[in-house]
Structures are given as C-alpha cells and as structure tokens.
Design a protein around this motif. Structure first.
Motif, PDB file in Angstrom:
ATOM      1  N   LYS A  45       0.838  -1.203   0.000  1.00  0.00           N
ATOM      2  CA  LYS A  45       0.000   0.000   0.000  1.00  0.00           C
ATOM      3  C   LYS A  45       0.872   1.252   0.000  1.00  0.00           C
ATOM      4  O   LYS A  45       0.611   2.213  -0.736  1.00  0.00           O
ATOM      5  CB  LYS A  45      -0.920  -0.003   1.216  1.00  0.00           C
ATOM      6  CG  LYS A  45      -1.873   1.178   1.270  1.00  0.00           C
ATOM      7  CD  LYS A  45      -2.800   1.077   2.476  1.00  0.00           C
ATOM      8  CE  LYS A  45      -3.739   2.274   2.532  1.00  0.00           C
ATOM      9  NZ  LYS A  45      -4.647   2.193   3.723  1.00  0.00           N
ATOM     10  N   PHE A  46       1.911   1.255   0.803  1.00  0.00           N
ATOM     11  CA  PHE A  46       2.829   2.396   0.857  1.00  0.00           C
ATOM     12  C   PHE A  46       3.568   2.550  -0.466  1.00  0.00           C
ATOM     13  O   PHE A  46       3.759   3.667  -0.966  1.00  0.00           O
ATOM     14  CB  PHE A  46       3.830   2.197   1.998  1.00  0.00           C
ATOM     15  CG  PHE A  46       4.823   3.317   2.149  1.00  0.00           C
ATOM     16  CD1 PHE A  46       4.496   4.463   2.859  1.00  0.00           C
ATOM     17  CD2 PHE A  46       6.092   3.223   1.585  1.00  0.00           C
ATOM     18  CE1 PHE A  46       5.414   5.493   3.003  1.00  0.00           C
ATOM     19  CE2 PHE A  46       7.006   4.242   1.713  1.00  0.00           C
ATOM     20  CZ  PHE A  46       6.669   5.388   2.425  1.00  0.00           C
ATOM     21  N   TYR A  47       3.965   1.436  -1.045  1.00  0.00           N
ATOM     22  CA  TYR A  47       4.752   1.456  -2.273  1.00  0.00           C
ATOM     23  C   TYR A  47       3.984   2.105  -3.423  1.00  0.00           C
ATOM     24  O   TYR A  47       4.582   2.725  -4.309  1.00  0.00           O
ATOM     25  CB  TYR A  47       5.142   0.028  -2.648  1.00  0.00           C
ATOM     26  CG  TYR A  47       6.214  -0.061  -3.711  1.00  0.00           C
ATOM     27  CD1 TYR A  47       7.558   0.093  -3.378  1.00  0.00           C
ATOM     28  CD2 TYR A  47       5.891  -0.319  -5.040  1.00  0.00           C
ATOM     29  CE1 TYR A  47       8.552   0.007  -4.346  1.00  0.00           C
ATOM     30  CE2 TYR A  47       6.873  -0.400  -6.014  1.00  0.00           C
ATOM     31  CZ  TYR A  47       8.192  -0.243  -5.657  1.00  0.00           C
ATOM     32  OH  TYR A  47       9.168  -0.317  -6.613  1.00  0.00           O
ATOM     33  N   ASN A  48       2.673   1.989  -3.410  1.00  0.00           N
ATOM     34  CA  ASN A  48       1.842   2.528  -4.483  1.00  0.00           C
ATOM     35  C   ASN A  48       1.156   3.847  -4.106  1.00  0.00           C
ATOM     36  O   ASN A  48       0.164   4.224  -4.722  1.00  0.00           O
ATOM     37  CB  ASN A  48       0.785   1.501  -4.883  1.00  0.00           C
ATOM     38  CG  ASN A  48       1.398   0.259  -5.501  1.00  0.00           C
ATOM     39  OD1 ASN A  48       2.130   0.331  -6.461  1.00  0.00           O
ATOM     40  ND2 ASN A  48       1.101  -0.890  -4.918  1.00  0.00           N
ATOM     41  N   SER A  49       1.708   4.536  -3.123  1.00  0.00           N
ATOM     42  CA  SER A  49       1.094   5.770  -2.643  1.00  0.00           C
ATOM     43  C   SER A  49       1.954   6.988  -2.984  1.00  0.00           C
ATOM     44  O   SER A  49       3.122   6.874  -3.362  1.00  0.00           O
ATOM     45  CB  SER A  49       0.901   5.703  -1.128  1.00  0.00           C
ATOM     46  OG  SER A  49       2.155   5.736  -0.473  1.00  0.00           O
ATOM     47  N   GLU A  50       1.367   8.168  -2.835  1.00  0.00           N
ATOM     48  CA  GLU A  50       2.117   9.402  -3.011  1.00  0.00           C
ATOM     49  C   GLU A  50       3.200   9.540  -1.947  1.00  0.00           C
ATOM     50  O   GLU A  50       4.244  10.153  -2.193  1.00  0.00           O
ATOM     51  CB  GLU A  50       1.162  10.597  -2.944  1.00  0.00           C
ATOM     52  CG  GLU A  50       0.191  10.672  -4.126  1.00  0.00           C
ATOM     53  CD  GLU A  50      -0.696  11.903  -4.053  1.00  0.00           C
ATOM     54  OE1 GLU A  50      -0.507  12.709  -3.116  1.00  0.00           O
ATOM     55  OE2 GLU A  50      -1.571  12.053  -4.918  1.00  0.00           O
ATOM     56  N   ALA A  51       2.946   8.990  -0.774  1.00  0.00           N
ATOM     57  CA  ALA A  51       3.957   9.041   0.287  1.00  0.00           C
ATOM     58  C   ALA A  51       5.244   8.355  -0.151  1.00  0.00           C
ATOM     59  O   ALA A  51       6.350   8.797   0.202  1.00  0.00           O
ATOM     60  CB  ALA A  51       3.406   8.385   1.550  1.00  0.00           C
ATOM     61  N   SER A  99       7.382   2.346  11.906  1.00  0.00           N
ATOM     62  CA  SER A  99       7.884   3.661  12.321  1.00  0.00           C
ATOM     63  C   SER A  99       8.872   4.217  11.306  1.00  0.00           C
ATOM     64  O   SER A  99       8.861   5.418  10.997  1.00  0.00           O
ATOM     65  CB  SER A  99       8.549   3.560  13.704  1.00  0.00           C
ATOM     66  OG  SER A  99       7.616   3.193  14.696  1.00  0.00           O
ATOM     67  N   ALA A 100       9.721   3.356  10.767  1.00  0.00           N
ATOM     68  CA  ALA A 100      10.680   3.796   9.752  1.00  0.00           C
ATOM     69  C   ALA A 100       9.954   4.287   8.505  1.00  0.00           C
ATOM     70  O   ALA A 100      10.328   5.306   7.907  1.00  0.00           O
ATOM     71  CB  ALA A 100      11.640   2.662   9.403  1.00  0.00           C
ATOM     72  N   LEU A 101       8.907   3.595   8.113  1.00  0.00           N
ATOM     73  CA  LEU A 101       8.113   4.044   6.962  1.00  0.00           C
ATOM     74  C   LEU A 101       7.441   5.385   7.246  1.00  0.00           C
ATOM     75  O   LEU A 101       7.410   6.268   6.379  1.00  0.00           O
ATOM     76  CB  LEU A 101       7.062   3.003   6.612  1.00  0.00           C
ATOM     77  CG  LEU A 101       7.549   1.712   5.945  1.00  0.00           C
ATOM     78  CD1 LEU A 101       6.381   0.759   5.757  1.00  0.00           C
ATOM     79  CD2 LEU A 101       8.210   1.996   4.608  1.00  0.00           C
ATOM     80  N   LEU A 141      10.392  -7.567  -1.206  1.00  0.00           N
ATOM     81  CA  LEU A 141       9.876  -6.257  -0.822  1.00  0.00           C
ATOM     82  C   LEU A 141      11.006  -5.331  -0.392  1.00  0.00           C
ATOM     83  O   LEU A 141      11.007  -4.137  -0.727  1.00  0.00           O
ATOM     84  CB  LEU A 141       8.853  -6.398   0.308  1.00  0.00           C
ATOM     85  CG  LEU A 141       7.505  -7.010  -0.055  1.00  0.00           C
ATOM     86  CD1 LEU A 141       6.670  -7.226   1.197  1.00  0.00           C
ATOM     87  CD2 LEU A 141       6.754  -6.125  -1.048  1.00  0.00           C
ATOM     88  N   ALA A 142      11.961  -5.886   0.347  1.00  0.00           N
ATOM     89  CA  ALA A 142      13.112  -5.082   0.767  1.00  0.00           C
ATOM     90  C   ALA A 142      13.906  -4.606  -0.441  1.00  0.00           C
ATOM     91  O   ALA A 142      14.335  -3.443  -0.520  1.00  0.00           O
ATOM     92  CB  ALA A 142      14.005  -5.909   1.696  1.00  0.00           C
TER      93      ALA A 142
END
Length: 394
Positions: A188-194, A328-330, A378-379
């Motif tokens: 989800k994070f990988y495909n986000s604007e973040a 937390s790192a993300l 993923l890493a």
C-alpha cells in the motif's frame, strides 16, 4: 447457577423465544453427551462468544490440550450434498480470528437428528472467507458451510485430531498473520504518493539530488541532518559493530550484544540519525527473538503441540516489536532503514524454519520460506526505488 441463556446465534433460527430456549438447551445436552467421557467441559459464565472451554484428559491426566466451543442448535439446518449451512455473526468470527489464542469450534447441533458437527472457526476465516469473500467483515452475518464428515462421535478421535490440527494452525498463524499485514502495509505504501515523496527525500539525503520542494513536517530534511549529534551516531554504530562481532546463536554473546545495543539506544538514540537508530532497534529485537527462540526449542526439543502452542509468547513479542519498528521507519520515510529491517524480518522466518520442521514437519514449515523470500523481494523493491526511481518519479 446456570449460564444457559438464548444468545444471538440461537435467535437466528427464527424460532419463538421459548422454542429457541428449548432448542438451545437440547443442543447443549446432545453436544455434551457426544463428548468422550474423559474430556472436561467447563461452562463459561457469562458465555459471550464461547460456551465452554474443554480440556482433553487421558488416563485421568491432563494432556494440556484446551479448546473453546460455541454451540448452536437448530431444528432445520440447511443441508447440501455433503455439507450443512448455518448463519453466523461476523463480529464473533472476527473476535475468534483476531483475539482468541486457542482453537474455537462452532458446534452445530441438528436437534431433530441428534447429530453434532464441528467447524474450526479461525481456519475457516483464513482459508475460506479471506480468500473468497474479503469483505465479509462488512456483513452482519454470513453463511458457513460445515462438511458432514465433521460429525462428532463418542470416540472423539477425529475431533481430537481436529483440535490438535487447530493448535498447530494457530501457532503458525503467529507467523502468517504478521507477514500478511506487513506485506499489505508495504505494498500500500509502495503505491502511494507518500512513497514518491519518500524516494525524493532519500535521494537528496544520499546523493544530494534536489528533485522538488517539499515540506519537512513528517521527516528530517537534509539541513536538519547537519545538526544531528555525530557523537550519538558514533555510539550507536559502535554498538552495531560490537553486536556484529559476537555470535548471535551463543546465548551469552547474544545477551552481550543485546545489552550493548539497548544501552547505546537508551543513551544516544534520541539524538542520532533516524536511520541508524531504526537499524540498531531492529538488531536489538532480532537478537532478542533469536535468543528466546533458541532457548525455547533447545530446552524443549521433544515438545508436544500443546507446549508449542502455549509457550511461544516471548519470541513473538520481539517479532512484533521489529514489525512496529518497520512501520515507524516508513512513517519517517526512512526507506533504506525499512528495507534493512525487512531483511531482518525475513531472517526471523528463515531462522524459525528448522525448529518448526522438527516440531511440526516439513510441510507445515515450508510456507515460512515462501514468506521470507517475499519479504526479501519487498526489501529489494524499496532500495531499488531509491537507487533507480524510474516510473515512480515520473
């Protein structure tokens, strides 16, 4: 004192309340009468979600095997060719799946035929509902299909095997559910604007490549890195070097490394580069996991499944702390640190594999290797995004 009341599951039969009460009472009698004489049912008061906790006894001694049951009686179950269907509250299924750490069986009693059938609720959610109906939690009730071969008989042999299998399943879920949650969170994070913004910030930090202007409200910008206490970085790096040169599989050296990392983080963690801090935190949790995992299995090399199920908590706590550190790192957009922590999480699955092979067999352990491989991929994707942003920055 009696706890026999009509709950929501009883009411779903559509019978008048008096008839539902009688059906429920008869269903409990039939179920209890079908249990092996040596098994000990303990009625729960109040009985929300679970009617009985049952202990399997043999030769007047406890086997250490416990499970819960929810008994539902009906006069007219819906039979298919080789199964029967029964409605069930989704909030109860969610509770069993996410909160209860022992196997919970739905026992459906056809009071007309005086037959009882079982269904392991947590396994049904994982193997059936999650795959065929991912939105099942949004429904108030859902129909469950129970195979007619899962019929309770007085010998209890097949049911006991199902309970043991359920304990194995729940133990392995302590690996599979976190893996599922982590991969979903990363994807989800990988495909986000973040992710786009995090890549840009990481590239500026590492290579001095200014890609765009952005706010620093959720991260530490390059200018802020210049003010970080370099001595704090040095102290944490020193603890990492010490840990690297000690054997993680030697209990004494493992604890020495763990305390070096813990002390350095306590003294300098709040002043250090977030990347270094998160990496050191990950190493500390990884050392703690390995220590407790090896200690547990080395002390109990020939453990039964009930020992495996009931005494695993210490090393899974360390695993959970490592996962929280990844999150937390993300959140701080520390992609390189998150990537390294994912590698450590993969190492957790690799390290558990030989022990699970011994305890449960190769077939039960092999999914751990698949999970570890996926975590490594993923890493790799996270670090590749920083080194070669490609389409992400387009």
């Amino acid at each position: 004192m009696t706890c026999r009341i009509v709950d929501y599951a009883d009411q779903m039969t559509g019978e008048p309340s008096g008839n539902a009460q009688l059906t429920s009472t008869l269903a409990h009698r039939i179920f209890l009468g079908a249990l092996p004489n040596s098994w000990v049912p303990r009625e729960k008061c109040p009985d929300y979600a679970i009617d009985y906790n049952i202990e399997i006894m043999k030769n007047n001694k406890s086997t250490g095997v416990f499970f819960g049951v929810n008994v539902k009686g009906t006069k007219k179950p819906s039979y298919g060719r080789d199964y029967l269907s029964i409605p069930m509250e989704t909030n109860l299924l969610s509770y069993y799946y996410h909160e209860v750490k022992i196997p919970v069986f739905l026992i459906v009693v056809d009071v007309t035929r005086k037959a009882a059938f079982w269904l392991l609720t947590q396994e049904y959610v994982y193997k059936i509902l999650e795959k065929t109906n991912p939105g099942w939690r949004e429904q108030k009730t859902i129909s469950l299909n129970i195979h007619l071969s899962n019929k309770l008989d007085k010998s209890g042999e097949r049911f006991e095997n199902a309970v043991i299998s359920g304990m194995e399943f729940l133990y392995l879920q302590q690996f599979q559910l976190p893996y599922k949650e982590v991969t979903e969170r990363i994807e989800k994070f990988y495909n986000s604007e973040a992710m786009d913004l995090a890549v840009k910030k990481e590239r500026e930090r590492q290579f001095g490549i200014k890609t765009t202007s952005y706010s620093c409200s959720q991260s530490i910008c390059q200018e802020e890195y210049d003010t970080i206490d370099k001595q704090a970085d040095f102290e944490i790096k020193a603890s990492l070097i010490i840990a690297e040169n000690l054997s993680i599989k030697d209990p004494k050296e493992n604890r020495e490394a763990y305390y070096h990392l813990s002390d350095a983080l306590a003294i300098a963690g709040h002043r250090a580069n977030p990347r270094i801090r998160y990496i050191a935190m990950g190493e500390r949790y990884y050392h703690d996991y390995i220590y407790h995992l090896m200690n547990f299995f080395n002390i109990n090399p020939d453990m039964s499944v009930n020992q495996l199920h009931l005494r695993y908590h210490t090393y899974f706590v360390a695993m959970g702390e490592l996962i929280e550190t990844i999150y937390s790192a993300l959140d701080e957009e520390e992609l390189v640190a998150a990537s390294m922590l994912l590698v450590r999480l993969a190492d957790i699955y690799f390290s558990a594999f030989p022990f699970i092979c011994t305890a449960l067999g190769h077939n039960k352990a092999f999914p751990l290797l698949d999970s570890a491989q996926e975590l490594l991929e993923l890493a790799h994707n996270l670090t590749s995004a920083v080194e070669n942003p490609g389409a992400i920055l387009q």
